[in-house]
Design a protein around this motif. Structure first.
Motif, PDB file in Angstrom:
ATOM      1  N   LYS A  50     -51.289 -13.266 -18.005  1.00  0.00           N
ATOM      2  CA  LYS A  50     -52.345 -12.370 -18.444  1.00  0.00           C
ATOM      3  C   LYS A  50     -53.003 -12.859 -19.726  1.00  0.00           C
ATOM      4  CE  LYS A  50     -50.583  -8.160 -16.275  1.00  0.00           C
ATOM      5  NZ  LYS A  50     -50.174  -6.752 -16.481  1.00  0.00           N
ATOM      6  N   ARG A  63     -59.501 -21.476 -13.190  1.00  0.00           N
ATOM      7  CA  ARG A  63     -58.713 -20.283 -12.905  1.00  0.00           C
ATOM      8  C   ARG A  63     -59.492 -19.401 -11.947  1.00  0.00           C
ATOM      9  NH1 ARG A  63     -55.331 -16.791 -17.331  1.00  0.00           N
ATOM     10  NH2 ARG A  63     -54.324 -15.357 -15.887  1.00  0.00           N
ATOM     11  N   ASP A  64     -58.890 -19.130 -10.823  1.00  0.00           N
ATOM     12  CA  ASP A  64     -59.566 -18.360  -9.782  1.00  0.00           C
ATOM     13  C   ASP A  64     -59.598 -16.887 -10.175  1.00  0.00           C
ATOM     14  OD1 ASP A  64     -60.801 -17.584  -7.532  1.00  0.00           O
ATOM     15  OD2 ASP A  64     -59.108 -17.866  -6.176  1.00  0.00           O
ATOM     16  N   VAL A  65     -60.753 -16.466 -10.685  1.00  0.00           N
ATOM     17  CA  VAL A  65     -60.925 -15.077 -11.119  1.00  0.00           C
ATOM     18  C   VAL A  65     -62.013 -14.439 -10.260  1.00  0.00           C
ATOM     19  CG1 VAL A  65     -61.541 -13.566 -13.036  1.00  0.00           C
ATOM     20  CG2 VAL A  65     -60.269 -15.680 -13.471  1.00  0.00           C
ATOM     21  N   GLU A  66     -61.738 -13.284  -9.750  1.00  0.00           N
ATOM     22  CA  GLU A  66     -62.711 -12.589  -8.912  1.00  0.00           C
ATOM     23  C   GLU A  66     -63.850 -12.069  -9.780  1.00  0.00           C
ATOM     24  OE1 GLU A  66     -62.947  -8.892  -5.698  1.00  0.00           O
ATOM     25  OE2 GLU A  66     -61.007  -9.553  -6.501  1.00  0.00           O
ATOM     26  N   MET A  67     -65.062 -12.420  -9.426  1.00  0.00           N
ATOM     27  CA  MET A  67     -66.231 -12.014 -10.194  1.00  0.00           C
ATOM     28  C   MET A  67     -67.258 -11.360  -9.281  1.00  0.00           C
ATOM     29  SD  MET A  67     -66.856 -15.227 -12.794  1.00  0.00           S
ATOM     30  CE  MET A  67     -65.573 -15.770 -13.930  1.00  0.00           C
ATOM     31  N   GLN A 110     -51.823 -20.036 -14.612  1.00  0.00           N
ATOM     32  CA  GLN A 110     -52.979 -19.262 -14.195  1.00  0.00           C
ATOM     33  C   GLN A 110     -52.631 -17.817 -13.840  1.00  0.00           C
ATOM     34  OE1 GLN A 110     -55.433 -21.131 -11.317  1.00  0.00           O
ATOM     35  NE2 GLN A 110     -55.569 -23.060 -12.412  1.00  0.00           N
ATOM     36  N   GLU A 111     -51.367 -17.533 -13.634  1.00  0.00           N
ATOM     37  CA  GLU A 111     -50.971 -16.163 -13.326  1.00  0.00           C
ATOM     38  C   GLU A 111     -50.649 -15.345 -14.572  1.00  0.00           C
ATOM     39  OE1 GLU A 111     -47.755 -16.420 -10.595  1.00  0.00           O
ATOM     40  OE2 GLU A 111     -48.962 -17.321  -8.977  1.00  0.00           O
TER      41      GLU A 111
END
Length: 381
Positions: A304, A100-104, A301-302
């Motif tokens: 919540k 899952r592309d999560v901004e970190m 993945q979208e």
């Protein structure tokens, strides 16, 4: 698919292999017996050699070794094929579906990785990583773990408790504030090591100096330690043999790591190691979810929150989770748990539905009492 199912399938393959090996050996032994018997007959000059060889061929044809070998091999191959399919079905080679592309924050992630290396005592790797990743606080992360590992090294290599005792003495006030008895345990172990070395007099002096001050709060424990003086040369045969067990060192090392990290404001286990382990536990569920959602042409993945529960062992559960008993949905920032006047707890969405969007009072689904939205209070876990 759980581990037990895979284990059962593997056990069946193992059993088939043992049966195949055993049956093959029986066939080989039978062939050897017939050949040896034929050789004995051939060595007897009174028998017709052609007749002996013909009889041997008939015996071998009757045993049918090739057919028996092929039958056993077929059963084994079938069991292996089923086991292989089970593994392919259970373990996905492409784990990217669960990604899952999560901004970190890259800087924070690099600090966590560097801290993991230092925590594990891999200081050279930590230094190299910190240098290449430009971790600004590498010295701050490294220094305390360097001290911790020097203490552990002294304990492991030479059973030297000096550095550990020096550290607890320096941090005594903080440790007492946390209710720690680490200092007492270190003094007890030092006392036991003196007894094991045959230094009874020194051990008694040490106990009077360092154990007596703890007598009021830990009377029973101190009495047990002093009783070891009566079993000076045979502690392992005494009722207090557990105090001289090598496991005491392991337990004390773990306790020291826990207390040391606690004073640093960090968990005693590496957050990175725990995250990876928890991710591995939840990976099968995520992969299955991804496959189901892909078949339904939906993008998970979208979301919540996950539409399915992710059951993890207790060691990976660090906070309470609320699930609304009415809507069966997990609480979130947008839908938090709400305490009603009667003491029961529902999610905010449930309360809004029951009250028709706050237009009227409503009855609790679990008791006769009524209330209004204004009377409900949000709970913080």
């Amino acid at each position: 698919m759980d581990v037990d199912t895979i284990r059962e399938s593997f056990d069946r393959v193992e059993e088939k292999q043992k049966q195949y090996a055993s049956r093959s050996q029986e066939i080989i032994d039978q062939l050897i017996k017939e050949i040896e018997l034929a050789i004995t007959k051939l060595q007897d000059g009174n028998l017709d050699q052609s007749a002996v060889l013909a009889q041997l061929k008939a015996q071998i044809d009757e045993i049918t070794p090739v057919a028996q070998f092929e039958g056993c091999q077929k059963e084994l191959n079938l069991a292996i094929a089923k086991y292989t399919k089970l593994l392919e079905k259970t373990f996905h080679s492409d784990n990217s579906k669960a990604y899952r592309d999560v901004e970190m924050d890259t800087a924070t992630i690099n600090e966590i990785i560097a801290s993991h290396f230092y925590r594990q005592g891999q200081f050279e790797i930590g230094d190299r990583f910190s240098s290449e990743a430009q971790v600004s606080e590498s010295d701050i992360l490294k220094s305390p773990f360097l001290e911790m590992h020097s203490i552990l090294q002294a304990m492991r290599q030479s059973h030297d408790l000096g550095p550990a005792l020096a550290w607890v003495t320096k941090n005594r006030e903080k440790l007492v504030r946390y209710g720690s008895s680490l200092e007492l345990k270190l003094h007890e172990l030092q006392f036991i090591e003196m007894l094991k070395a045959g230094k009874k007099g020194d051990a008694l002096k040490y106990a009077r100096a360092h154990l007596s001050p703890w007598a009021n709060e830990h009377q029973a424990e101190i009495q047990k330690v002093f009783a070891c003086l009566l079993w000076e040369n045979r502690l392992d045969q005494s009722p207090y043999g557990d105090l001289s067990s090598p496991s005491q060192w392991k337990e004390l090392e773990s306790e020291l790591v826990r207390q040391f990290c606690g004073l640093m404001g960090q968990s005693h286990e590496s957050p990175l190691a725990v995250t990876v382990a928890a991710g591995a536990e939840g990976l099968p569920t995520l992969l299955k979810l991804a496959s189901v959602m892909q078949a339904k042409k939906q993008e998970w993945q979208e979301m919540k929150q996950l539409p399915v529960p992710l059951d993890l062992p207790k060691e990976y559960q660090f906070h309470s989770v609320f699930v609304c008993p009415v809507l069966r949905e997990q609480g979130s920032e947008e839908n938090p748990p709400m305490l009603m006047p009667c003491g029961h707890v529902l999610s905010r969405q449930s309360i809004l539905k029951l009250s028709k969007n706050s237009t009227r009072s409503f009855k609790c689904p679990y008791c006769p009492q009524e209330g209004t939205v204004a009377q409900c209070r949000q709970l913080y876990f």
